[in-house]
Design a protein around this motif. Structure first.
Motif, PDB file in Angstrom:
ATOM      1  N   LEU A   1       0.834  -1.209   0.000  1.00 38.30           N
ATOM      2  CA  LEU A   1       0.000   0.000   0.000  1.00 38.30           C
ATOM      3  C   LEU A   1       0.862   1.250   0.000  1.00 38.30           C
ATOM      4  O   LEU A   1       0.651   2.183  -0.766  1.00 38.30           O
ATOM      5  CB  LEU A   1      -0.906   0.001   1.236  1.00 38.30           C
ATOM      6  N   CYS A   2       1.890   1.250   0.839  1.00 40.39           N
ATOM      7  CA  CYS A   2       2.673   2.459   1.089  1.00 40.39           C
ATOM      8  C   CYS A   2       3.582   2.812  -0.077  1.00 40.39           C
ATOM      9  O   CYS A   2       3.659   3.967  -0.490  1.00 40.39           O
ATOM     10  CB  CYS A   2       3.476   2.256   2.372  1.00 40.39           C
TER      11      CYS A   2
ATOM     12  N   VAL B   1       8.650  16.569  -3.205  1.00 39.91           N
ATOM     13  CA  VAL B   1       7.498  16.326  -4.084  1.00 39.91           C
ATOM     14  C   VAL B   1       6.482  15.486  -3.307  1.00 39.91           C
ATOM     15  O   VAL B   1       6.760  14.352  -2.922  1.00 39.91           O
ATOM     16  CB  VAL B   1       7.914  15.579  -5.374  1.00 39.91           C
ATOM     17  N   GLY B   2       5.308  16.065  -3.058  1.00 38.96           N
ATOM     18  CA  GLY B   2       4.277  15.335  -2.323  1.00 38.96           C
ATOM     19  C   GLY B   2       4.715  14.929  -0.941  1.00 38.96           C
ATOM     20  O   GLY B   2       4.378  13.838  -0.471  1.00 38.96           O
ATOM     21  N   SER B   3       5.463  15.787  -0.270  1.00 34.39           N
ATOM     22  CA  SER B   3       5.989  15.470   1.064  1.00 34.39           C
ATOM     23  C   SER B   3       5.851  16.678   1.974  1.00 34.39           C
ATOM     24  O   SER B   3       6.411  17.739   1.687  1.00 34.39           O
ATOM     25  CB  SER B   3       7.462  15.067   0.974  1.00 34.39           C
ATOM     26  N   ASN B   4       5.133  16.505   3.062  1.00 33.01           N
ATOM     27  CA  ASN B   4       5.066  17.529   4.105  1.00 33.01           C
ATOM     28  C   ASN B   4       6.068  17.131   5.184  1.00 33.01           C
ATOM     29  O   ASN B   4       5.711  16.649   6.256  1.00 33.01           O
ATOM     30  CB  ASN B   4       3.661  17.637   4.673  1.00 33.01           C
TER      31      ASN B   4
ATOM     32  N   ASN C   1       3.511   8.487  -4.279  1.00 32.54           N
ATOM     33  CA  ASN C   1       3.215   7.045  -4.220  1.00 32.54           C
ATOM     34  C   ASN C   1       1.719   6.735  -4.191  1.00 32.54           C
ATOM     35  O   ASN C   1       1.272   5.758  -4.794  1.00 32.54           O
ATOM     36  CB  ASN C   1       3.882   6.431  -2.992  1.00 32.54           C
ATOM     37  N   GLN C   2       0.951   7.530  -3.473  1.00 28.04           N
ATOM     38  CA  GLN C   2      -0.481   7.257  -3.340  1.00 28.04           C
ATOM     39  C   GLN C   2      -1.243   7.942  -4.471  1.00 28.04           C
ATOM     40  O   GLN C   2      -2.002   8.884  -4.262  1.00 28.04           O
ATOM     41  CB  GLN C   2      -0.982   7.737  -1.978  1.00 28.04           C
ATOM     42  N   SER C   3      -1.035   7.443  -5.668  1.00 23.39           N
ATOM     43  CA  SER C   3      -1.621   8.083  -6.842  1.00 23.39           C
ATOM     44  C   SER C   3      -1.874   7.046  -7.916  1.00 23.39           C
ATOM     45  O   SER C   3      -1.123   6.079  -8.044  1.00 23.39           O
ATOM     46  CB  SER C   3      -0.663   9.158  -7.383  1.00 23.39           C
TER      47      SER C   3
END
Length: 321
Positions: free
Chosen positions: A103-104, A137-140, A267-269
């Motif tokens: 999943l991750c 990128v896509g990271s908080n 990744n979650q895309s």
């Protein structure tokens, strides 16, 4: 109980995030199950293990090895993963085991395999301190990887590292960024294809590195140019100001020590694997991989997603990938 970090550990040098700092508060016995329970009654460990083993054995005898499965967790140590993998694949004889990586990190796994032939992260934590351009990128990271982010900020104080955040949302990480690209959701591939096409136009490729270490570059460059013919097209598709795209592309083109750090926003895309490869392509085209402070760097969403992959914790892998 008070918890303190190990000051000589190479990952955090003793620094702890809020979860680690509060870990001692979870170690009391109140509210914990101290013994196995069967049908609502307390049982011994021997009875409980015999019950589980008998259930597995009965299912396997009646329906075969593929009638049972393990779904294991990112909370496991790498050694625990290995034993579970060996039990399922080596003893029971089924591939029915998956870690939280499915999943991750599935997009990164697939992207790494397409780009490198194996699931590898071509970087190390020291790169965060040696980079001159860090691209989230896509990271908080301020919330999700605070210890690593602090290492980056400390490095910026010494070397003036620029930080770019690519995220549709304005997060806490953007507050410390030199540039925030609030792209339209799902346009990461367009942005990085545009970057690759820009690198070709500007002639800022490492042709020697490409010739020695890469394959199919011309095909990738042609596909990128068709998808993103110019900066105006990228800006329109990503709903960004042209000047912001132009600045990001210039910084990437002229900064050899560039580190692209991507996480769950990639990744979650539904296009996650293509996002991963669009990022990696830009590093391969410039030879910015396997060098200090440079490379595509996948950071996980759970504690030991990489450890499970290392020792075969996915259904389609054996140990050592």
């Amino acid at each position: 109980m008070q918890v303190a970090g190990d000051p000589i550990h190479p990952a955090n040098f003793g620094r702890l995030c809020s979860k680690g700092g509060a870990l001692g508060e979870t170690l009391g016995l109140d509210g914990r199950l101290l013994d196995p329970m069967i049908g609502g009654r307390t049982a011994s460990w021997d009875e409980a293990l015999d019950r589980v083993a008998a259930g597995f054995a009965d299912a396997i005898e009646k329906h075969g090895p593929d009638s049972v499965a393990f779904y294991v967790s990112g909370q496991l140590l790498t050694e625990d993963y290995y034993i579970a993998n060996k039990l399922m694949k080596g003893f029971i004889g089924s591939g029915n085991i998956d870690t939280n990586s499915r999943l991750c990190m599935a997009s990164s796994v697939a992207g790494h395999r397409r780009a490198f032939g194996g699931d590898v992260v071509p970087g190390c934590y020291e790169d965060w301190e040696q980079t001159d351009l860090a691209i989230y990128v896509g990271s908080n990271a301020v919330w999700c990887h605070p210890i690593l982010h602090r290492r980056l900020l400390a490095a910026r104080e010494k070397r003036g590292t620029r930080i770019v955040v690519i995220d549709p949302r304005r997060t806490a990480t953007c507050d410390e960024a030199d540039l925030h690209l609030a792209i339209a959701p799902g346009t990461d591939v367009l942005l990085f294809n545009g970057l690759l096409a820009h690198l070709v136009r500007e002639g800022t490729l490492d042709r020697g590195w490409i010739a020695a270490h890469a394959a199919d570059f011309e095909e990738a460059a042609l596909a990128a140019a068709e998808d993103a013919p110019d900066i105006a097209a990228v800006a329109a598709g990503c709903r960004l100001p042209e000047e912001a795209v132009r600045r990001f592309y210039a910084w990437f083109a002229h900064t050899p020590a560039t580190l692209t750090i991507y996480s769950q926003g990639v990744n979650q895309s539904t296009q996650g694997t293509d996002k991963v490869n669009a990022i990696i392509n830009c590093h391969l085209a410039t030879g910015r991989i396997g060098r200090p402070g440079a490379g595509p760097f996948s950071v996980t969403g759970q504690p030991n997603a990489m450890g499970g992959r290392e020792v075969g914790g996915l259904a389609n892998q054996l140990a050592a990938h």
